[in-house]
Design an enzyme around this catalytic site. Structure first.
Site, PDB file in Angstrom:
ATOM      1  N   CYS A   1      11.007 -12.107  49.453  1.00 50.21           N
ATOM      2  CA  CYS A   1      10.667 -11.095  50.324  1.00 50.21           C
ATOM      3  C   CYS A   1       9.001 -11.174  50.596  1.00 50.21           C
ATOM      4  O   CYS A   1       8.013 -10.876  51.364  1.00 50.21           O
ATOM      5  CB  CYS A   1      11.268  -9.397  49.949  1.00 50.21           C
ATOM      6  SG  CYS A   1      12.161  -9.535  50.253  1.00 50.21           S
TER       7      CYS A   1
ATOM      8  N   HIS B   1      11.353  -7.864  59.410  1.00 51.84           N
ATOM      9  CA  HIS B   1      10.555  -7.961  58.653  1.00 51.84           C
ATOM     10  C   HIS B   1      11.054  -9.672  58.317  1.00 51.84           C
ATOM     11  O   HIS B   1      12.088  -9.675  57.747  1.00 51.84           O
ATOM     12  CB  HIS B   1      11.339  -6.519  56.719  1.00 51.84           C
ATOM     13  CG  HIS B   1      10.954  -7.189  56.004  1.00 51.84           C
ATOM     14  ND1 HIS B   1       9.806  -8.329  54.942  1.00 51.84           N
ATOM     15  CD2 HIS B   1      12.015  -7.119  54.350  1.00 51.84           C
ATOM     16  CE1 HIS B   1      10.067  -8.418  53.837  1.00 51.84           C
ATOM     17  NE2 HIS B   1      10.956  -7.886  53.465  1.00 51.84           N
TER      18      HIS B   1
ATOM     19  N   CYS C   1       9.244  -4.757  48.072  1.00 49.75           N
ATOM     20  CA  CYS C   1      10.013  -4.766  46.755  1.00 49.75           C
ATOM     21  C   CYS C   1      10.507  -6.049  47.139  1.00 49.75           C
ATOM     22  O   CYS C   1      10.700  -6.584  48.314  1.00 49.75           O
ATOM     23  CB  CYS C   1      11.374  -3.792  46.637  1.00 49.75           C
ATOM     24  SG  CYS C   1      11.546  -3.554  49.029  1.00 49.75           S
TER      25      CYS C   1
HETATM   26  C1  LIG Z   1      20.548  -4.008  59.561  1.00 49.46           C
HETATM   27  C2  LIG Z   1      21.620  -5.080  59.994  1.00 49.46           C
HETATM   28  C3  LIG Z   1      22.452  -5.785  59.530  1.00 49.46           C
HETATM   29  C4  LIG Z   1      21.335  -4.844  61.674  1.00 49.46           C
HETATM   30  O1  LIG Z   1      21.765  -5.517  62.062  1.00 49.46           O
HETATM   31  P1  LIG Z   1      22.065  -6.406  63.684  1.00 49.46           P
HETATM   32  O2  LIG Z   1      23.472  -5.653  64.084  1.00 49.46           O
HETATM   33  O3  LIG Z   1      22.158  -8.051  64.317  1.00 49.46           O
HETATM   34  O4  LIG Z   1      21.050  -5.706  64.170  1.00 49.46           O
HETATM   35  P2  LIG Z   1      21.066  -4.991  66.135  1.00 49.46           P
HETATM   36  O5  LIG Z   1      20.088  -5.227  66.183  1.00 49.46           O
HETATM   37  O6  LIG Z   1      22.006  -6.104  66.794  1.00 49.46           O
HETATM   38  O7  LIG Z   1      21.798  -3.843  66.225  1.00 49.46           O
HETATM   39  C5  LIG Z   1      22.887  -2.854  65.618  1.00 49.46           C
HETATM   40  C6  LIG Z   1      22.872  -2.355  66.330  1.00 49.46           C
HETATM   41  O8  LIG Z   1      22.280  -0.999  66.285  1.00 49.46           O
HETATM   42  C7  LIG Z   1      21.234  -0.361  67.476  1.00 49.46           C
HETATM   43  N1  LIG Z   1      19.851  -0.045  67.317  1.00 49.46           N
HETATM   44  C8  LIG Z   1      19.151  -1.050  66.624  1.00 49.46           C
HETATM   45  N2  LIG Z   1      18.085   0.087  65.893  1.00 49.46           N
HETATM   46  C9  LIG Z   1      18.136   0.945  66.970  1.00 49.46           C
HETATM   47  C10 LIG Z   1      17.866   2.378  66.858  1.00 49.46           C
HETATM   48  N3  LIG Z   1      16.063   2.497  66.411  1.00 49.46           N
HETATM   49  N4  LIG Z   1      17.809   3.422  67.631  1.00 49.46           N
HETATM   50  C11 LIG Z   1      19.664   3.592  68.098  1.00 49.46           C
HETATM   51  N5  LIG Z   1      20.081   1.646  68.594  1.00 49.46           N
HETATM   52  C12 LIG Z   1      19.153   0.969  67.478  1.00 49.46           C
HETATM   53  C13 LIG Z   1      21.231  -1.997  68.372  1.00 49.46           C
HETATM   54  O9  LIG Z   1      20.994  -1.901  69.672  1.00 49.46           O
HETATM   55  C14 LIG Z   1      22.618  -2.911  68.428  1.00 49.46           C
HETATM   56  O10 LIG Z   1      23.572  -1.803  69.152  1.00 49.46           O
HETATM   57  P3  LIG Z   1      24.304  -2.831  69.684  1.00 49.46           P
HETATM   58  O11 LIG Z   1      25.465  -3.464  68.961  1.00 49.46           O
HETATM   59  O12 LIG Z   1      25.542  -1.958  70.675  1.00 49.46           O
HETATM   60  O13 LIG Z   1      24.075  -4.404  69.893  1.00 49.46           O
HETATM   61  C15 LIG Z   1      20.081  -5.977  59.985  1.00 49.46           C
HETATM   62  O14 LIG Z   1      19.102  -5.602  60.839  1.00 49.46           O
HETATM   63  C16 LIG Z   1      19.824  -6.147  58.386  1.00 49.46           C
HETATM   64  O15 LIG Z   1      20.185  -7.283  57.924  1.00 49.46           O
HETATM   65  N6  LIG Z   1      18.570  -5.477  58.491  1.00 49.46           N
HETATM   66  C17 LIG Z   1      18.517  -5.758  56.740  1.00 49.46           C
HETATM   67  C18 LIG Z   1      17.832  -6.812  56.736  1.00 49.46           C
HETATM   68  C19 LIG Z   1      17.129  -6.964  54.570  1.00 49.46           C
HETATM   69  O16 LIG Z   1      17.788  -7.045  53.795  1.00 49.46           O
HETATM   70  N7  LIG Z   1      16.297  -7.439  54.660  1.00 49.46           N
HETATM   71  C20 LIG Z   1      16.009  -7.886  53.566  1.00 49.46           C
HETATM   72  C21 LIG Z   1      15.323  -7.002  52.875  1.00 49.46           C
HETATM   73  S1  LIG Z   1      14.636  -6.185  50.442  1.00 49.46           S
END
Ligand SMILES: CC(C)(COP(=O)(O)OP(=O)(O)OC[C@H]1O[C@@H](n2cnc3c(N)ncnc32)[C@H](O)[C@@H]1OP(=O)(O)O)[C@@H](O)C(=O)NCCC(=O)NCCS
Length: 326
Positions: free
Chosen positions: A26, A279, A310
């Site tokens: 990161c 990110h 982080c």
């Molecule tokens: C959390 C995570 C698993 C979600 O991944 P994803 O399922 O591919 O995410 P999506 O963008 O498809 O969103 C999932 C659902 O939430 C909804 N959604 C996302 N943000 C939203 C918001 N702000 N408001 C309303 N709905 C939201 C999407 O529309 C989607 O809905 P659907 O399933 O009906 O299509 C992924 O973003 C992740 O791993 N994040 C962390 C990344 C990380 O670890 N980075 C390093 C940090 S150190």
């Protein structure tokens, strides 16, 4: 992943420009900034571009990971390799940060981001590029792909908790997303800037990297920031602008609470943060630095700024910057 020599060829700067790639997940891009600063300070270089690029659709997090067979055991369990699980661990350890507080923080982040984008705040720092989509069509990418204006508490409340099916609190809405991005900053010695007739916008003051238990990696900006403040003799009261990378809402909330700052402190992420922009790992550090630079311009009374983030496997990286007059 930071900038590789191949990318330098794409920039068409000529064969004679050297470069290297750095990995601190990161904080790869922020580490590139830190290495550049120390190269310049030591006289090894007088002018460097430090940046990071991440195409998370093409190279997913953990792509081709082949850890040591005892890595999970030594790092404290599977959470060490799954950042969402580390965020659930933070919710467990600090139950005062409920899912509702995380969602409220996320919604406010989306609102700040939307206001900043609509007002064109970062227009002069975005370089539009033509990109080819999966269906062979071409578009001009001139804005971030991730922000979700109009995010509501109701919308956030109904989202799945992919990192813990039962009783989880971390969702796609209160976590940073997986997206593409590239950001870079230009750094040089004062004498080089004088030679080129350039007016510096801000000055690097100090950096610190901290290590913590990998299963709660999101706490690491706290010790990193405590160390960098101690190095400089400054306190959080002296810091006028804070750019914290919101890997997860709970992790940003922990940081703010630790330093006695409210979740809506006006010094924090004025243009929104990673929960809205996403990110794209290595790009995030230089983005924080670029945002801080833009925010110094907008906040003429501001003197000191902090960039902090982080890092997976339990690290935090903080840097203090000072506004240059002019
Ligand atoms: C959390 C995570 C698993 C979600 O991944 P994803 O399922 O591919 O995410 P999506 O963008 O498809 O969103 C999932 C659902 O939430 C909804 N959604 C996302 N943000 C939203 C918001 N702000 N408001 C309303 N709905 C939201 C999407 O529309 C989607 O809905 P659907 O399933 O009906 O299509 C992924 O973003 C992740 O791993 N994040 C962390 C990344 C990380 O670890 N980075 C390093 C940090 S150190």
């Amino acid at each position: 992943m930071s900038v590789l020599k191949n990318d330098l060829y794409l920039a068409e700067w000529g064969w004679d420009i050297p470069g290297c790639s750095i990995d601190r997940m990161c904080a790869s891009g922020l580490t590139a900034v830190g290495f550049s600063v120390s190269h310049i300070a030591s006289g090894m270089a007088d002018c460097l571009i430090a940046g990071g690029v991440e195409h998370m659709g093409h190279l997913p997090m953990g792509f081709m990971r082949d850890p040591h067979p005892r890595a999970e055991e030594l790092l404290g369990g599977p959470a060490a390799f799954n950042m969402g699980m580390t965020a659930e661990n933070l919710h467990d350890r600090f139950p005062e940060f409920s899912k509702e507080t995380a969602d409220a923080y996320a919604m406010a982040c989306q609102e700040k981001t939307d206001r900043a984008i609509v007002a064109g705040k970062m227009k002069d720092m975005i370089i539009p590029i033509e990109v080819e989509l999966a269906d062979d069509t071409h578009i001009i990418a001139d804005k971030d792909q991730q922000p979700r204006p109009g995010t509501t508490m109701e919308g956030l409340a109904g989202l799945k908790t992919p990192f813990r099916e039962e009783g989880g609190r971390v969702t796609a809405g209160n976590a940073s997303g997986l997206n593409d991005g590239a950001a870079a900053v230009l750094l040089m010695s004062r004498s080089k800037a004088d030679e080129l007739g350039l007016q510096p916008k801000m000055r690097w003051v100090a950096s610190a990297v901290a290590g913590v238990d990998p299963t709660v990696m999101g706490i690491a900006p706290v010790p990193a920031t405590e160390t960098v403040l101690k190095k400089t003799g400054l306190t959080m009261d002296d810091i006028d602008l804070i750019e914290i990378n919101e890997a997860f809402a709970v992790q940003a909330l922990y940081f703010l609470n630790h330093f006695g700052l409210k979740a809506d402190d006006p010094r924090v992420n004025q243009w929104g943060g990673a929960i809205a922009y996403g990110h794209p790992l290595a790009a995030s550090g230089p983005r924080l630095v670029a945002f801080l630079c833009g925010l110094f311009k907008e906040n003429p009374a501001a003197r000191y700024g902090l960039t902090t983030m982080c890092v997976g496997r339990g690290q935090g990286y903080s840097m203090i910057w000072q506004k240059e007059e002019g």
